[in-house]
Design a protein around this motif. Structure first.
Motif, PDB file in Angstrom:
ATOM      1  N   GLU A   1      10.310   3.288  39.971  1.00 60.86           N
ATOM      2  CA  GLU A   1      10.012   4.083  41.222  1.00 60.86           C
ATOM      3  C   GLU A   1       8.723   4.740  41.172  1.00 60.86           C
ATOM      4  O   GLU A   1       8.090   4.963  42.293  1.00 60.86           O
ATOM      5  CB  GLU A   1      11.058   5.017  41.467  1.00 60.86           C
ATOM      6  N   GLN A   2       8.271   4.815  39.861  1.00 59.13           N
ATOM      7  CA  GLN A   2       6.789   5.189  39.722  1.00 59.13           C
ATOM      8  C   GLN A   2       5.772   4.248  39.252  1.00 59.13           C
ATOM      9  O   GLN A   2       4.812   4.734  38.587  1.00 59.13           O
ATOM     10  CB  GLN A   2       6.848   6.427  38.712  1.00 59.13           C
ATOM     11  N   GLY A   3       6.173   2.902  39.543  1.00 57.89           N
ATOM     12  CA  GLY A   3       5.195   1.909  39.292  1.00 57.89           C
ATOM     13  C   GLY A   3       5.390   1.365  37.471  1.00 57.89           C
ATOM     14  O   GLY A   3       4.427   0.671  37.473  1.00 57.89           O
ATOM     15  N   GLY A   4       6.550   1.622  37.116  1.00 61.23           N
ATOM     16  CA  GLY A   4       6.651   1.584  35.699  1.00 61.23           C
ATOM     17  C   GLY A   4       6.775  -0.237  35.340  1.00 61.23           C
ATOM     18  O   GLY A   4       6.156  -0.433  34.343  1.00 61.23           O
ATOM     19  N   LEU A   5       7.226  -0.807  36.385  1.00 61.62           N
ATOM     20  CA  LEU A   5       7.227  -2.429  36.112  1.00 61.62           C
ATOM     21  C   LEU A   5       5.992  -3.010  35.971  1.00 61.62           C
ATOM     22  O   LEU A   5       5.542  -3.897  35.474  1.00 61.62           O
ATOM     23  CB  LEU A   5       8.206  -3.107  37.257  1.00 61.62           C
ATOM     24  N   GLU A   6       4.859  -2.323  36.814  1.00 64.42           N
ATOM     25  CA  GLU A   6       3.479  -2.874  36.929  1.00 64.42           C
ATOM     26  C   GLU A   6       2.804  -2.433  35.664  1.00 64.42           C
ATOM     27  O   GLU A   6       2.005  -3.232  35.140  1.00 64.42           O
ATOM     28  CB  GLU A   6       2.994  -2.463  38.230  1.00 64.42           C
ATOM     29  N   LYS A   7       2.824  -1.143  35.481  1.00 64.33           N
ATOM     30  CA  LYS A   7       2.184  -0.289  34.387  1.00 64.33           C
ATOM     31  C   LYS A   7       2.729  -0.683  33.112  1.00 64.33           C
ATOM     32  O   LYS A   7       2.010  -0.838  31.968  1.00 64.33           O
ATOM     33  CB  LYS A   7       2.088   0.940  34.642  1.00 64.33           C
ATOM     34  N   LEU A   8       4.143  -0.854  32.742  1.00 64.82           N
ATOM     35  CA  LEU A   8       4.617  -1.148  31.396  1.00 64.82           C
ATOM     36  C   LEU A   8       5.343  -2.454  31.158  1.00 64.82           C
ATOM     37  O   LEU A   8       6.263  -2.671  30.159  1.00 64.82           O
ATOM     38  CB  LEU A   8       5.699   0.134  31.381  1.00 64.82           C
ATOM     39  N   TRP A   9       4.947  -3.305  32.068  1.00 65.47           N
ATOM     40  CA  TRP A   9       5.546  -4.768  31.777  1.00 65.47           C
ATOM     41  C   TRP A   9       5.661  -5.198  30.338  1.00 65.47           C
ATOM     42  O   TRP A   9       6.062  -6.146  29.961  1.00 65.47           O
ATOM     43  CB  TRP A   9       4.838  -5.611  32.896  1.00 65.47           C
ATOM     44  N   TRP A  10       4.352  -4.853  29.665  1.00 63.57           N
ATOM     45  CA  TRP A  10       4.193  -5.429  28.496  1.00 63.57           C
ATOM     46  C   TRP A  10       5.233  -4.741  27.549  1.00 63.57           C
ATOM     47  O   TRP A  10       5.417  -5.628  26.246  1.00 63.57           O
ATOM     48  CB  TRP A  10       2.682  -4.914  27.956  1.00 63.57           C
ATOM     49  N   LEU A  11       5.788  -4.049  27.906  1.00 64.86           N
ATOM     50  CA  LEU A  11       7.044  -3.528  26.904  1.00 64.86           C
ATOM     51  C   LEU A  11       8.123  -4.640  26.803  1.00 64.86           C
ATOM     52  O   LEU A  11       8.845  -4.509  25.769  1.00 64.86           O
ATOM     53  CB  LEU A  11       7.525  -2.348  27.278  1.00 64.86           C
TER      54      LEU A  11
END
Length: 491
Positions: A228-238
């Motif tokens: 909900e805080q854009g984690g999929l866009e910013k943390l996709w590399w995980l």
């Protein structure tokens, strides 16, 4: 001849341990209804408050397998008492928190205690019960897993209604304290002591495996809980990092097993234990569709229709009631119906969710709360036929020495499924709300269709496992016939 002697206090001990397990699983969903009150009282933003929910789920999922392994090695009663005390203490700390940082830290610690507590239940069942009794005990455990998640929004709404603002949210956490203290005192009397065993922590406890698995699970869950805080866009590399750590974990566990050392998660559970891999997959996939609907319903009723938290919780009560009744009955039918129960249950859940999707489009918004009652009741009956029997069937062939870790691995899959489903369904719901200009019924309908689709994937896996069971049963009968023929020839 078996030297197994049933403990006369086993059913009372099970009731105590399941009560503690119910508390820990309830805290996954009960806090959702209190988030607006927490945000107002502590004067913080939604991003920080989201960690009150997601931090608990994250730390819960990280330690499940490790908690099961420690229980196997150190003794389940000892582990149960230690982590129950920790859960009570961290619940009190969360309720007393005066700032967001303290609350988030308390929730992280509470999640660790809950994650360590949950696999002790399945391990104790393996220790205390045999045969048909074990099936009934696992049925009760599965019922607790399902019902605790379903009734969380209802109980949260009731607690907030009773204690009110501004501090009513604190009792969502405080309620665990008296129940936990009573459970601890009863566990001291009723849960039997296991045989003492000398454990060399450096050689018998797989700390490297714990770290590798924690890194892999963290890589999957962190982007999801931050979605909900854009984690999929910013943390996709995980996600690819999680794959690397997951592969390293599997190789490390194979190496430990080859060297005769105790692995954290014996991969033979998935390759040589009949039905375990497919049962774990059914559980994880079902939780993808099942666990995520509660946040969507809360958003629909509270934001879309202006319901209070209590009204929102009561609107989904039919699912909880249906699940409770069906779980109690289904646990007794597992020996006769087996995997057919989960196939039927998943079909009912998918039908109920699709009916909700249709009904909310046909009735006026003011009647939506009543209109979805019957479909949710049908879905709840199906849900009660899924979790309890699936838990029993998945763990029935697991060796007692791996009981704790097997239960922990099963729960880890369910927690990952919960995180994925919640992130996906909430994102779909919010996206449709924005795209449709605030048309909440359309958003709910689309989210329910997504949940039904995820449930149907679980249904396909369950059907394949049903067929595999029939093949295994046929082979067993053929082997018995061949053995009988050989005995006749020798005679």
């Amino acid at each position: 001849m078996s030297d197994y002697q049933p403990d006369p206090k086993r059913w009372r001990a099970l009731a105590v341990t399941l009560t503690a397990g119910f508390m820990s699983l309830l805290d996954v969903s009960i806090v959702n209804t209190a988030l607006p009150s927490i945000e107002r009282d502590l004067n913080t933003g939604s991003g920080v408050i989201q960690w009150v929910v997601s931090g608990y789920a994250l730390s819960f999922g990280l330690v499940l397998v490790a908690g099961g392994r420690l229980g196997d090695a150190l003794g389940r009663r000892r582990m149960f008492l230690i982590v129950l005390a920790a859960f009570v203490a961290t619940s009190a700390l969360a309720g007393a928190a005066q700032d967001p940082t303290t609350l988030v830290i308390a929730r992280l610690a509470q999640g660790v205690a809950a994650g360590m507590l949950t696999p002790q239940n399945s391990g104790l069942i393996q220790d205390l019960f045999r045969g048909a009794e074990r099936g009934r005990a696992f049925g009760m455990f599965g019922a607790v897993v399902g019902i605790s998640t379903a009734v969380g929004p209802v109980l949260g709404g009731v607690i907030l209604a009773v204690f009110g603002d501004p501090n009513g949210w604190r009792w969502v956490f405080y309620v665990n304290v008296p129940i936990g203290v009573v459970a601890f005192a009863l566990a001291l009397r009723l849960v039997p002591k296991s045989e003492p065993r000398a454990v060399r922590l450096r050689t018998e406890i797989d700390f490297v495996g714990m770290l590798l698995l924690a890194a892999a699970v963290l890589g999957v869950l962190l982007p999801l809980v931050e979605s909900e805080q854009g984690g999929l866009e910013k943390l996709w590399w995980l996600f690819p990092v999680a794959v690397v750590f997951g592969a390293a974990f599997v190789r490390w566990e194979h190496r430990r097993a080859r060297n005769g050392r105790s692995p954290l998660l014996d991969t033979r559970l998935f390759t040589t234990t009949p039905g375990y891999a497919s049962g774990a997959a059914v559980g994880a996939l079902y939780f993808c569709g099942f666990a995520g609907i509660w946040l969507v319903f809360a958003l629909f009723f509270q934001q879309g229709l202006g319901y209070t938290p209590l009204q929102s919780g009561l609107s989904v009560t039919p699912f909880a009631l249906g699940s409770a009744v069906a779980a109690a009955v289904a646990g007794r039918l597992v020996p006769r119906w087996g995997r057919r129960l989960t196939v039927t249950g998943l079909s009912l859940v998918a039908f109920g969710l699709l009916t909700v999707a249709l009904v909310v489009e046909l009735v006026p918004p003011s009647a939506a709360g009543l209109a979805v009652a019957v479909p949710l009741l049908v879905g709840g009956v199906g849900g009660g036929m899924v979790i309890s029997p699936n838990t029993t069937l998945t763990l029935e062939c697991v060796p007692t020495t791996m009981a704790g870790v097997a239960g922990g691995a099963l729960q880890t899959g369910q927690r990952i499924g919960t995180a994925i489903g919640t992130a996906v369904l909430a994102s779909v719901f919010q996206s449709v709300v924005v795209a449709s200009g605030g048309h909440y019924p359309v958003a709910l309908s689309v989210a329910m269709c997504c949940a039904a689709a995820l449930t149907c994937v679980a249904l396909v896996v369950a059907i394949l496992e049903l067929r595999a069971r029939r093949v295994r049963s046929g082979l067993t009968e053929a082997q018995r016939a061949a053995q009988a023929a050989a005995d006749v020839q020798r005679g």
